[in-house]
Design a protein around this motif. Structure first.
Motif, PDB file in Angstrom:
ATOM      1  N   ILE A 161       0.868  -1.230  -0.059  1.00 18.16           N
ATOM      2  CA  ILE A 161       0.034  -0.077  -0.027  1.00 18.16           C
ATOM      3  C   ILE A 161       0.835   1.399   0.027  1.00 18.16           C
ATOM      4  O   ILE A 161       0.456   2.414  -0.512  1.00 18.16           O
ATOM      5  CB  ILE A 161      -0.966  -0.122   1.334  1.00 18.16           C
ATOM      6  CG1 ILE A 161      -2.169  -0.994   1.002  1.00 18.16           C
ATOM      7  CG2 ILE A 161      -1.686   1.397   1.280  1.00 18.16           C
ATOM      8  CD1 ILE A 161      -3.023  -1.471   2.238  1.00 18.16           C
ATOM      9  N   ALA A 162       2.031   1.052   0.629  1.00 21.07           N
ATOM     10  CA  ALA A 162       2.929   2.401   0.760  1.00 21.07           C
ATOM     11  C   ALA A 162       3.407   2.611  -0.577  1.00 21.07           C
ATOM     12  O   ALA A 162       3.841   3.965  -0.852  1.00 21.07           O
ATOM     13  CB  ALA A 162       3.944   1.867   1.555  1.00 21.07           C
ATOM     14  N   LEU A 163       3.323   1.774  -1.574  1.00 17.42           N
ATOM     15  CA  LEU A 163       3.562   2.092  -3.070  1.00 17.42           C
ATOM     16  C   LEU A 163       2.578   3.054  -3.578  1.00 17.42           C
ATOM     17  O   LEU A 163       2.954   3.311  -4.731  1.00 17.42           O
ATOM     18  CB  LEU A 163       3.822   0.812  -3.862  1.00 17.42           C
ATOM     19  CG  LEU A 163       4.768  -0.172  -3.516  1.00 17.42           C
ATOM     20  CD1 LEU A 163       4.787  -1.459  -4.489  1.00 17.42           C
ATOM     21  CD2 LEU A 163       6.216   0.506  -3.493  1.00 17.42           C
ATOM     22  N   GLY A 164       1.394   3.036  -3.126  1.00 16.20           N
ATOM     23  CA  GLY A 164       0.498   3.886  -3.535  1.00 16.20           C
ATOM     24  C   GLY A 164      -0.795   3.164  -4.127  1.00 16.20           C
ATOM     25  O   GLY A 164      -1.545   3.771  -4.885  1.00 16.20           O
ATOM     26  N   ILE A 165      -0.634   1.766  -3.955  1.00 20.24           N
ATOM     27  CA  ILE A 165      -1.802   0.998  -4.363  1.00 20.24           C
ATOM     28  C   ILE A 165      -2.644   0.521  -3.471  1.00 20.24           C
ATOM     29  O   ILE A 165      -2.330  -0.226  -2.547  1.00 20.24           O
ATOM     30  CB  ILE A 165      -1.270   0.088  -5.503  1.00 20.24           C
ATOM     31  CG1 ILE A 165      -0.431  -0.762  -4.815  1.00 20.24           C
ATOM     32  CG2 ILE A 165      -0.868   0.883  -6.907  1.00 20.24           C
ATOM     33  CD1 ILE A 165       0.010  -2.038  -5.911  1.00 20.24           C
ATOM     34  N   GLU A 166      -4.279   0.652  -3.756  1.00 19.22           N
ATOM     35  CA  GLU A 166      -4.784  -0.016  -2.539  1.00 19.22           C
ATOM     36  C   GLU A 166      -5.435  -1.240  -2.999  1.00 19.22           C
ATOM     37  O   GLU A 166      -5.595  -1.645  -4.289  1.00 19.22           O
ATOM     38  CB  GLU A 166      -6.325   0.951  -2.576  1.00 19.22           C
ATOM     39  CG  GLU A 166      -5.981   2.359  -2.005  1.00 19.22           C
ATOM     40  CD  GLU A 166      -5.442   2.209  -0.505  1.00 19.22           C
ATOM     41  OE1 GLU A 166      -5.845   1.225   0.206  1.00 19.22           O
ATOM     42  OE2 GLU A 166      -4.535   3.013  -0.359  1.00 19.22           O
ATOM     43  N   PRO A 167      -5.605  -2.303  -2.297  1.00 17.04           N
ATOM     44  CA  PRO A 167      -6.020  -3.532  -2.447  1.00 17.04           C
ATOM     45  C   PRO A 167      -7.466  -3.478  -3.000  1.00 17.04           C
ATOM     46  O   PRO A 167      -8.243  -2.670  -2.776  1.00 17.04           O
ATOM     47  CB  PRO A 167      -6.191  -4.438  -0.983  1.00 17.04           C
ATOM     48  CG  PRO A 167      -6.011  -3.097  -0.176  1.00 17.04           C
ATOM     49  CD  PRO A 167      -5.537  -2.235  -0.769  1.00 17.04           C
ATOM     50  N   ARG A 168      -7.969  -4.547  -3.798  1.00 18.26           N
ATOM     51  CA  ARG A 168      -9.244  -4.644  -4.605  1.00 18.26           C
ATOM     52  C   ARG A 168     -10.173  -5.329  -3.613  1.00 18.26           C
ATOM     53  O   ARG A 168     -11.222  -5.154  -3.507  1.00 18.26           O
ATOM     54  CB  ARG A 168      -9.138  -5.537  -5.797  1.00 18.26           C
ATOM     55  CG  ARG A 168      -8.570  -4.382  -6.982  1.00 18.26           C
ATOM     56  CD  ARG A 168      -8.223  -5.403  -7.871  1.00 18.26           C
ATOM     57  NE  ARG A 168      -9.212  -6.178  -8.639  1.00 18.26           N
ATOM     58  CZ  ARG A 168      -9.820  -5.917  -9.801  1.00 18.26           C
ATOM     59  NH1 ARG A 168      -9.655  -4.867 -10.336  1.00 18.26           N
ATOM     60  NH2 ARG A 168     -10.954  -6.789 -10.243  1.00 18.26           N
TER      61      ARG A 168
END
Length: 224
Positions: free
Chosen positions: A109-116
């Motif tokens: 998530i720290a990479l800027g992507i949220e889980p689906r």
């Protein structure tokens, strides 16, 4: 709104000839399917999935998941892969295993992507958590125990490829079975017989959108 990341490459410590024997479209030392290039660097050194490449590029390890190094990266990612002629559609899932799902999730998530999506399910007497991210044409499937079970790093644990017809791979897989995702079938490659160090499964394509709205976010159980 979160950042968009695409999985564009993987480095694997296997011989190209072994992956060609598996039936995948290998050209030289690599294969490219669905915008993802898998570079096969031989079996003389470390085995398994050695690194990944994302776009935009990430130059640091993500909770133990190493980036591909400059020497590992495929220099011609647009090469047309023909191999043995099997029409492999895409790299469907990249499976990552971790002893601590929430710790590894935080690093992703720290990479800027949220889980689906997150799914809790039983495997034998234990409870496991599956969490999914979209990485371009592929899904990242994170799996680990619901309760943390140690402080070891996350590891690349398997791949699942989308193929239009499982029957053409009958010589290298077990019998097809109904996949967790409705409307799909799955077959697991007999990787030990081929000296392939990565658990691999083949999946039939997803149903047309609308028939199974979110069922692609389901565990593939590749090689497990």
């Amino acid at each position: 709104m979160g950042r968009t990341l695409r999985l564009t490459g993987l480095v694997v410590g296997d011989e190209p000839s072994a992956w060609a024997e598996m039936g995948l479209p290998v050209v030289g030392d690599h294969l490219t399917v669905g915008g993802v290039t898998v570079r096969l660097v031989g079996a003389d050194g470390p085995r398994g999935i050695l690194g990944w490449e994302l776009d935009p590029r990430i130059d640091h390890a993500v909770d133990g998941l190493a980036p591909a190094t400059a020497g590992d990266r495929q220099q011609d990612p647009d090469a047309t892969a023909t191999g043995r002629g099997y029409a492999v559609v895409a790299l469907d899932h990249l499976v990552v295993a971790t002893p601590d799902v929430e710790r590894t999730s935080a690093a992703i998530i720290a990479l800027g992507i949220e889980p689906r999506r997150t799914i809790d399910a039983a495997r034998g007497d234990e409870g496991f958590r599956y969490r999914f991210w979209k990485l371009g044409t592929s899904l990242l499937e994170l799996i680990g125990p619901i309760a943390p079970a140690g402080d070891g790093p996350a590891v690349f644990a398997g791949l699942a490829f989308t193929v239009p017809d499982l029957r053409v791979f009958a010589g290298v897989t077990g019998a097809p079975q109904a996949a967790v995702q409705p409307g799909r079938e799955i077959a697991t490659v007999r990787t030990a017989e081929l000296d392939i160090s990565v658990p691999v499964a083949f999946l039939t394509p997803r149903p047309p959108r609308g028939e199974a709205a979110r069922e692609d976010d389901q565990p593939v159980r590749a090689g497990r």
